[in-house]
Design a protein around this motif. Structure first.
Motif, PDB file in Angstrom:
ATOM      1  N   ASN A 148       8.710   6.714  21.083  1.00 23.52           N
ATOM      2  CA  ASN A 148       7.391   6.981  21.665  1.00 23.52           C
ATOM      3  C   ASN A 148       6.433   7.524  20.622  1.00 23.52           C
ATOM      4  OD1 ASN A 148       8.322   6.144  24.155  1.00 23.52           O
ATOM      5  ND2 ASN A 148       8.897   8.205  24.820  1.00 23.52           N
ATOM      6  N   LEU A 149       6.914   8.438  19.802  1.00 28.76           N
ATOM      7  CA  LEU A 149       6.081   9.025  18.762  1.00 28.76           C
ATOM      8  C   LEU A 149       5.674   7.958  17.757  1.00 28.76           C
ATOM      9  CD1 LEU A 149       7.018  12.487  17.228  1.00 28.76           C
ATOM     10  CD2 LEU A 149       5.564  10.862  16.066  1.00 28.76           C
ATOM     11  N   TYR A 150       6.615   7.098  17.414  1.00 26.85           N
ATOM     12  CA  TYR A 150       6.366   6.031  16.441  1.00 26.85           C
ATOM     13  C   TYR A 150       5.277   5.092  16.938  1.00 26.85           C
ATOM     14  CZ  TYR A 150       7.522   1.751  13.797  1.00 26.85           C
ATOM     15  OH  TYR A 150       7.469   0.626  13.029  1.00 26.85           O
ATOM     16  N   ASN A 151       5.308   4.740  18.226  1.00 22.93           N
ATOM     17  CA  ASN A 151       4.306   3.822  18.769  1.00 22.93           C
ATOM     18  C   ASN A 151       2.970   4.512  18.997  1.00 22.93           C
ATOM     19  OD1 ASN A 151       5.968   1.475  18.928  1.00 22.93           O
ATOM     20  ND2 ASN A 151       7.011   2.352  20.701  1.00 22.93           N
ATOM     21  N   THR A 152       3.001   5.771  19.407  1.00 25.15           N
ATOM     22  CA  THR A 152       1.762   6.490  19.705  1.00 25.15           C
ATOM     23  C   THR A 152       0.884   6.647  18.472  1.00 25.15           C
ATOM     24  OG1 THR A 152       2.839   7.719  21.497  1.00 25.15           O
ATOM     25  CG2 THR A 152       0.827   8.662  20.575  1.00 25.15           C
ATOM     26  N   LEU A 153       1.501   6.852  17.311  1.00 23.33           N
ATOM     27  CA  LEU A 153       0.741   7.146  16.093  1.00 23.33           C
ATOM     28  C   LEU A 153       0.317   5.889  15.332  1.00 23.33           C
ATOM     29  CD1 LEU A 153       2.673  10.255  14.720  1.00 23.33           C
ATOM     30  CD2 LEU A 153       0.552  10.179  16.033  1.00 23.33           C
ATOM     31  N   ASN A 154       0.576   4.696  15.894  1.00 21.69           N
ATOM     32  CA  ASN A 154       0.123   3.448  15.274  1.00 21.69           C
ATOM     33  C   ASN A 154       0.652   3.296  13.846  1.00 21.69           C
ATOM     34  OD1 ASN A 154      -1.395   2.846  17.599  1.00 21.69           O
ATOM     35  ND2 ASN A 154      -3.149   4.000  16.816  1.00 21.69           N
ATOM     36  N   VAL A 155       1.960   3.388  13.708  1.00 23.48           N
ATOM     37  CA  VAL A 155       2.583   3.258  12.387  1.00 23.48           C
ATOM     38  C   VAL A 155       2.641   1.783  12.004  1.00 23.48           C
ATOM     39  CG1 VAL A 155       4.642   3.743  11.021  1.00 23.48           C
ATOM     40  CG2 VAL A 155       3.957   5.311  12.853  1.00 23.48           C
ATOM     41  N   HIS A 156       2.250   1.490  10.773  1.00 27.73           N
ATOM     42  CA  HIS A 156       2.317   0.111  10.280  1.00 27.73           C
ATOM     43  C   HIS A 156       3.754  -0.402  10.283  1.00 27.73           C
ATOM     44  CE1 HIS A 156      -1.651  -1.221   8.903  1.00 27.73           C
ATOM     45  NE2 HIS A 156      -1.910   0.058   8.629  1.00 27.73           N
ATOM     46  N   ARG A 157       3.938  -1.653  10.686  1.00 26.34           N
ATOM     47  CA  ARG A 157       5.256  -2.284  10.686  1.00 26.34           C
ATOM     48  C   ARG A 157       5.597  -2.808   9.284  1.00 26.34           C
ATOM     49  NH1 ARG A 157       4.054   0.153  15.305  1.00 26.34           N
ATOM     50  NH2 ARG A 157       5.307  -0.542  17.062  1.00 26.34           N
ATOM     51  N   LEU A 158       6.907  -2.899   9.011  1.00 26.00           N
ATOM     52  CA  LEU A 158       7.378  -3.364   7.714  1.00 26.00           C
ATOM     53  C   LEU A 158       7.709  -4.850   7.702  1.00 26.00           C
ATOM     54  CD1 LEU A 158       9.783  -0.443   6.702  1.00 26.00           C
ATOM     55  CD2 LEU A 158       7.314  -0.638   6.367  1.00 26.00           C
ATOM     56  N   ALA A 159       7.974  -5.439   8.878  1.00 27.02           N
ATOM     57  CA  ALA A 159       8.443  -6.822   8.944  1.00 27.02           C
ATOM     58  C   ALA A 159       7.502  -7.812   8.257  1.00 27.02           C
ATOM     59  CB  ALA A 159       8.680  -7.230  10.395  1.00 27.02           C
ATOM     60  N   PRO A 160       6.176  -7.708   8.401  1.00 26.25           N
ATOM     61  CA  PRO A 160       5.306  -8.692   7.744  1.00 26.25           C
ATOM     62  C   PRO A 160       5.479  -8.733   6.225  1.00 26.25           C
ATOM     63  CG  PRO A 160       4.088  -7.507   9.432  1.00 26.25           C
ATOM     64  CD  PRO A 160       5.402  -6.808   9.289  1.00 26.25           C
ATOM     65  N   PHE A 161       5.734  -7.573   5.614  1.00 27.30           N
ATOM     66  CA  PHE A 161       5.934  -7.561   4.162  1.00 27.30           C
ATOM     67  C   PHE A 161       7.169  -8.359   3.781  1.00 27.30           C
ATOM     68  CE2 PHE A 161       8.257  -5.785   0.575  1.00 27.30           C
ATOM     69  CZ  PHE A 161       7.326  -5.861  -0.439  1.00 27.30           C
ATOM     70  N   PHE A 162       8.273  -8.153   4.497  1.00 25.91           N
ATOM     71  CA  PHE A 162       9.508  -8.846   4.152  1.00 25.91           C
ATOM     72  C   PHE A 162       9.399 -10.341   4.445  1.00 25.91           C
ATOM     73  CE2 PHE A 162      10.939  -4.458   4.501  1.00 25.91           C
ATOM     74  CZ  PHE A 162      11.672  -4.344   3.323  1.00 25.91           C
ATOM     75  N   ASP A 163       8.632 -10.698   5.452  1.00 26.02           N
ATOM     76  CA  ASP A 163       8.389 -12.113   5.718  1.00 26.02           C
ATOM     77  C   ASP A 163       7.616 -12.730   4.561  1.00 26.02           C
ATOM     78  OD1 ASP A 163       8.254 -14.537   7.237  1.00 26.02           O
ATOM     79  OD2 ASP A 163       6.185 -14.024   7.730  1.00 26.02           O
ATOM     80  N   ALA A 164       6.609 -12.001   4.075  1.00 24.22           N
ATOM     81  CA  ALA A 164       5.829 -12.498   2.940  1.00 24.22           C
ATOM     82  C   ALA A 164       6.685 -12.572   1.679  1.00 24.22           C
ATOM     83  CB  ALA A 164       4.623 -11.593   2.700  1.00 24.22           C
ATOM     84  N   ALA A 167       5.410  -3.885  -4.313  1.00 25.80           N
ATOM     85  CA  ALA A 167       4.471  -4.999  -4.260  1.00 25.80           C
ATOM     86  C   ALA A 167       5.249  -6.297  -4.378  1.00 25.80           C
ATOM     87  CB  ALA A 167       3.444  -4.898  -5.385  1.00 25.80           C
ATOM     88  N   ALA A 168       4.914  -7.280  -3.565  1.00 23.26           N
ATOM     89  CA  ALA A 168       5.564  -8.591  -3.609  1.00 23.26           C
ATOM     90  C   ALA A 168       4.513  -9.654  -3.894  1.00 23.26           C
ATOM     91  CB  ALA A 168       6.265  -8.891  -2.291  1.00 23.26           C
ATOM     92  N   MET A 169       4.886 -10.618  -4.722  1.00 22.33           N
ATOM     93  CA  MET A 169       3.990 -11.726  -5.024  1.00 22.33           C
ATOM     94  C   MET A 169       4.232 -12.832  -4.005  1.00 22.33           C
ATOM     95  SD  MET A 169       2.916  -9.984  -7.401  1.00 22.33           S
ATOM     96  CE  MET A 169       3.581  -8.578  -8.305  1.00 22.33           C
ATOM     97  N   THR A 170       3.232 -13.193  -3.259  1.00 23.84           N
ATOM     98  CA  THR A 170       3.363 -14.158  -2.167  1.00 23.84           C
ATOM     99  C   THR A 170       2.364 -15.293  -2.373  1.00 23.84           C
ATOM    100  OG1 THR A 170       1.662 -13.252  -0.683  1.00 23.84           O
ATOM    101  CG2 THR A 170       3.801 -12.139  -0.715  1.00 23.84           C
ATOM    102  N   PRO A 171       2.489 -16.376  -1.601  1.00 26.55           N
ATOM    103  CA  PRO A 171       1.493 -17.456  -1.714  1.00 26.55           C
ATOM    104  C   PRO A 171       0.074 -16.988  -1.444  1.00 26.55           C
ATOM    105  CG  PRO A 171       3.444 -18.223  -0.522  1.00 26.55           C
ATOM    106  CD  PRO A 171       3.617 -16.748  -0.720  1.00 26.55           C
ATOM    107  N   GLU A 172      -0.074 -15.878  -0.713  1.00 27.61           N
ATOM    108  CA  GLU A 172      -1.417 -15.361  -0.411  1.00 27.61           C
ATOM    109  C   GLU A 172      -1.860 -14.294  -1.407  1.00 27.61           C
ATOM    110  OE1 GLU A 172       1.093 -15.266   2.006  1.00 27.61           O
ATOM    111  OE2 GLU A 172       0.505 -17.264   2.718  1.00 27.61           O
ATOM    112  N   GLY A 173      -1.075 -14.022  -2.435  1.00 27.89           N
ATOM    113  CA  GLY A 173      -1.423 -12.988  -3.400  1.00 27.89           C
ATOM    114  C   GLY A 173      -0.464 -11.817  -3.328  1.00 27.89           C
ATOM    115  N   VAL A 174      -0.886 -10.688  -3.907  1.00 28.91           N
ATOM    116  CA  VAL A 174      -0.041  -9.497  -3.936  1.00 28.91           C
ATOM    117  C   VAL A 174      -0.023  -8.855  -2.552  1.00 28.91           C
ATOM    118  CG1 VAL A 174       0.338  -7.249  -4.999  1.00 28.91           C
ATOM    119  CG2 VAL A 174      -0.597  -9.122  -6.357  1.00 28.91           C
TER     120      VAL A 174
END
Length: 839
Positions: A210-226, A457-464
């Motif tokens: 609940n605390l994690y969702n209430t404070l609008n914490v950025h997710r990590l999954a998009p980075f690993f997908d990139a 930092a990860a190098m992706t097709p969309e940049g850093v």
């Protein structure tokens, strides 16, 4: 430090939350002279921390402890661990309950600075391994490049994958005296920590959802997908095979490597799993050689290729560099990229940023002076007692972390001066870095702890792309200047708080992106080997436990009977001696001693404790292929046995331990049968169990179902074979030798019989891939099929000891044949038959 701000603690939690928060703030004492995350320079608590602490204080102490206790159990059950260099055993992952919290505006500055620094390091590498203008124009001294052990001359002029040397870059950050974030170190060789950051997030978000969702914490999954898409984009094929190259289970961060490989769907390999040939790199699998398109390495470049680099390396693959030069494999980060980690280069970073990027550094680094220049050397000598002295290059054979000459003895200081005078280019002087602090929870109180933050930092097709979070390490030592995962070090999750609700994303791909497959999978030979032996260890553990249970039960039921003391007992003990469970030379005075030793003698290679540890060690080498439930049961089994020898004072207590261990084994068997996909990995694990069970049953039958067997012998054999109920239901009369022999050896319907094991093995071999195209049976099948036919046609009345011994020998030959056919036989070995399916 008590706050003098007008910001009053507020909480939507329980009645004790305001008092708890006020107590935390009143007791908190930032360290003198060190910037702190909770309180600003004016002594006011930062609002983003107050938003978290108000909610966190709303958890009652018992609730908070229970939540994080559940998270700690997850860490144990998942096997989250690390290893300190030089230690043989792993340590459980040390995670703090409180995360490091960074607001969006501040994170934007960090992300921009790390992205810029990643581009700077890329530009430096492109020049050093390309035109070399920085050196030829006098911008960068040649000794800064050639003096680094991480500079690989063999990589000069080699085109990097997709035009980039760095696919992953990381920077270790801390707050400087002015409150700004500073770069403490650059990481470009094989940056670690991203997998641990992922595990930390999984644990903490589960503890406080609940605390994690209430404070609008950025997710990590998009980075690993990139990151995954960026790695795939470097390959020549649309569906590349991506491997994560690991130093192996004794690596300090092996758990992280396995966790990352499982999460991203990469193939976890070691150097022995790979073969370099014809300008390409291949993975040795049970189906032959399969091409490795992309290799994300966690092995330092110097160890990649013993032919061209470190000849003593056992972590790499001969011919790897030649395959890289031929373009047949993409190895990331590019070998030689560790050059930019040197502290000597850090002293030139501000000027290089202006030269290569046309702008100043957005994140400054620690003021550094390389002693390879006369003026800088003189400055360092003048200020020797004010600065920290550190090696100019990584892996230079000197001390690792910076030293303070002011704190050295007279003799050590004189020796350091002499070394600096003899080889000044090996040293740098740096401003003393006092790490900033963040709040941690210790014994119910908030306390400041020095920390470092590693940002990726990860190098992706969309940049850093920057990971919105990171790998945070804290220290229990208030004067810490450098933090590594050793004594007193812990970790924390990193929460980047957005100003608006965060979109929930995962690694789920669209249906058009994924081609549906139903295949066995290209199982690496090493993984097949480990799974096979894991099955054998587990089965031998169960068989040994059954022997000890029979020993204890017979003693309790009839201490003076033949079963308890005479021929049957001696036969039972003889099997334990043959299996390496008991010492045949030392004859215990009491049978209870035999039971205790069989369970807990860690020096006996056949004891239950030894076997369980061997199973766990084998399982740890392929953690990415085992579920958390399986690993947790194995850990529980080992823990239940630990120290149990001191708890055995009677046969009843020994029997209780045996029964608990057998329940754990039953749980492992259930997970294997019901939770593992029926792919190649499961088949090898099951084959190991079947061969071990068949061989064990043969030995027990030879020992207890011989021509002169007694009723006690046959009764014990049925116990050990778990076939009492089946026999009693089938035969209303008493025990008969031929009936018992048939049930435990020849009955195809008895899941414990030798015939059943052989039939299961035949099914497995029929499905596994072959390497020959001529239709001729491979060696394992040549051994197994005649054995199966003989068992199907055998008469129990003719099943004498010599024939049972022949069956046992055939199973052992089968085990060796399976190893010769499917498992590794050397670093660069290949099968002697034609390889097919080179794709």
């Amino acid at each position: 430090m008590a706050s003098e701000t007008s910001t009053a603690p507020r909480s939507r939690g329980g009645d004790g939350a305001p008092d708890r928060l006020s107590r935390w703030l009143a007791d908190y004492r930032p360290l003198p002279g060190a910037p702190d995350e909770l309180f600003d320079a004016a002594g006011r608590p930062r609002e983003h921390w107050m938003a978290f602490l108000r909610e966190f204080a709303g958890y009652a102490d018992a609730d908070s402890d229970g939540r994080f206790g559940m998270a700690a159990r997850h860490i144990r059950d998942s096997g989250a661990s690390y290893r300190i260099y030089g230690e043989e055993t792993e340590r459980s992952w040390p995670l703090d309950p409180l995360p490091l919290i960074i607001p969006q505006a501040e994170w934007d500055q960090i992300a921009a600075g790390v992205a810029q620094r990643a581009e700077l390091m890329e530009a430096i590498l492109a020049d050093v391994y390309g035109e070399g203008r920085l050196v030829s124009d006098g911008i960068l001294p040649a000794a800064v490049v050639t003096g680094s052990p991480d500079f690989l001359r063999a990589m000069r002029g080699v085109a990097p994958p997709a035009g980039r040397y760095l696919q992953i870059y990381a920077a270790d950050l801390g707050r400087g005296p002015d409150g700004r974030w500073w770069v403490l170190e650059d990481r470009a060789q094989a940056p670690s920590g991203a997998g641990y950051a992922l595990e930390n997030r999984l644990v903490v978000s589960r503890a406080y959802p609940n605390l994690y969702n209430t404070l609008n914490v950025h997710r990590l999954a998009p980075f690993f997908d990139a990151l995954r898409r960026g790695l795939a984009a470097t390959a020549d094929r649309s569906e590349p095979r991506i491997c994560l190259l690991s130093p192996g289970p004794f690596s300090q961060t092996y758990f992280e490597q396995a966790h990352l490989a499982r999460y991203l769907g990469f193939l976890l390999v070691e150097g022995d799993d790979l073969v370099a040939r014809d300008g390409k790199v291949w993975v040795r699998t049970i189906a032959g050689l399969k091409r490795a398109d992309v290799i994300l390495r966690r092995v330092d470049a110097d160890f990649l290729d013993p032919l061209e680099l470190n000849a003593a390396s056992r972590l790499g693959t001969p011919g790897m560099l030649e395959a890289i030069r031929a373009g047949g494999v993409k190895v990331l980060n590019m070998p030689g990229s560790g050059l930019v980690e040197s502290r000597a280069l850090m002293s030139f970073a501000p000027g290089l940023s202006e030269r290569l990027l046309g702008e100043p550094l957005k994140l400054p680094n620690i003021a550094t002076w390389w002693c390879g220049q006369a003026s800088e050397q003189a400055l360092v000598e003048r200020r020797l007692d004010e600065l920290a002295i550190a090696p100019a290059f990584q892996n230079a054979g000197l001390f690792n972390s910076p030293r303070l000459p002011a704190e050295l003895s007279r003799e050590d200081k004189a020796a350091l001066r002499q070394r600096m005078a003899d080889r000044p280019g090996d040293f740098v002087g740096q401003e003393v870095a006092h790490l900033s602090t963040m709040p941690v929870l210790r014994d119910g109180r908030l306390q400041p702890a020095p920390f470092t933050l590693r940002v990726f930092a990860a190098m992706t097709p969309e940049g850093v792309r920057i990971l919105p979070g990171g790998f945070c390490r804290t220290s229990d030592r208030p004067d810490a200047r450098v933090i590594s995962m050793g004594e007193g070090a812990r970790t924390a999750d990193v929460w980047v708080l957005d100003d608006k609700p965060v979109e929930r994303l995962s690694l789920i791909a669209s249906g058009d992106e994924v081609k549906v497959r139903r295949i066995l999978g290209h199982l690496p030979s090493r993984a097949a080997d480990n799974l096979f032996w894991l099955g054998r260890y587990i089965e031998r553990t169960e068989a040994t436990l059954r022997l000890v249970r029979a020993l204890c039960s017979s003693l309790m039921d009839s201490e003076s009977s033949l079963h308890g003391r005479g021929q049957t007992f001696e036969s039972l003990r003889g099997v334990l001696v043959d299996w390496g469970t008991l010492d045949g030379k030392a004859r215990p005075a009491r049978a209870l001693d035999s039971a205790r030793d069989a369970l807990h003698d860690a020096n006996a290679w056949g004891s239950v404790t030894y076997l369980v540890r061997s199973a766990k060690r084998t399982a740890s080498g392929m953690r990415e292929r085992l579920s958390a439930d399986f690993w947790g049961l194995l850990v529980d089994l080992e823990g239940d046995l630990a120290g149990g020898a001191n708890e055995i004072h009677s046969e009843a207590q020994a029997l209780e331990q045996v029964e608990r261990a057998l329940r754990h084994i039953a749980g492992l068997a259930g997970l294997t049968q019901e939770n593992m996909n029926r792919v190649a990995g499961w088949r090898f694990l099951d084959m190991g169990r079947r061969i071990e069970r068949g061989a064990n049953t043969c030995q027990l039958a030879r020992t207890l179902a011989h021509d002169a067997a007694t009723i006690d012998d046959l009764d014990l054999l049925l116990d050990l074979n778990d076939s009492q109920i089946t026999y009693r239901a089938r035969y209303l009369v008493g025990l008969a030798l031929n009936a018992v022999r048939d049930l435990v050896m020849l009955d195809p319907f008895n899941t414990r019989s030798v015939a059943f094991q052989v039939a299961a093995l035949r099914d497995h071999l029929a499905v596994l891939p072959t390497l020959q195209e001529d239709g001729i049976l491979e060696t394992p099948s040549k051994i197994l099929l005649p054995l199966a036919a003989e068992l199907e046609t055998e008469d129990a009345a003719k099943l004498h000891a010599d024939k049972v011994l022949a069956y046992e020998g055939a199973l052992m030959r089968l085990s060796n044949a399976v190893a010769d056919r499917f498992f590794l036989q050397g670093a660069n070995a290949v099968p002697t038959v034609k390889l097919v399916g080179l794709a």
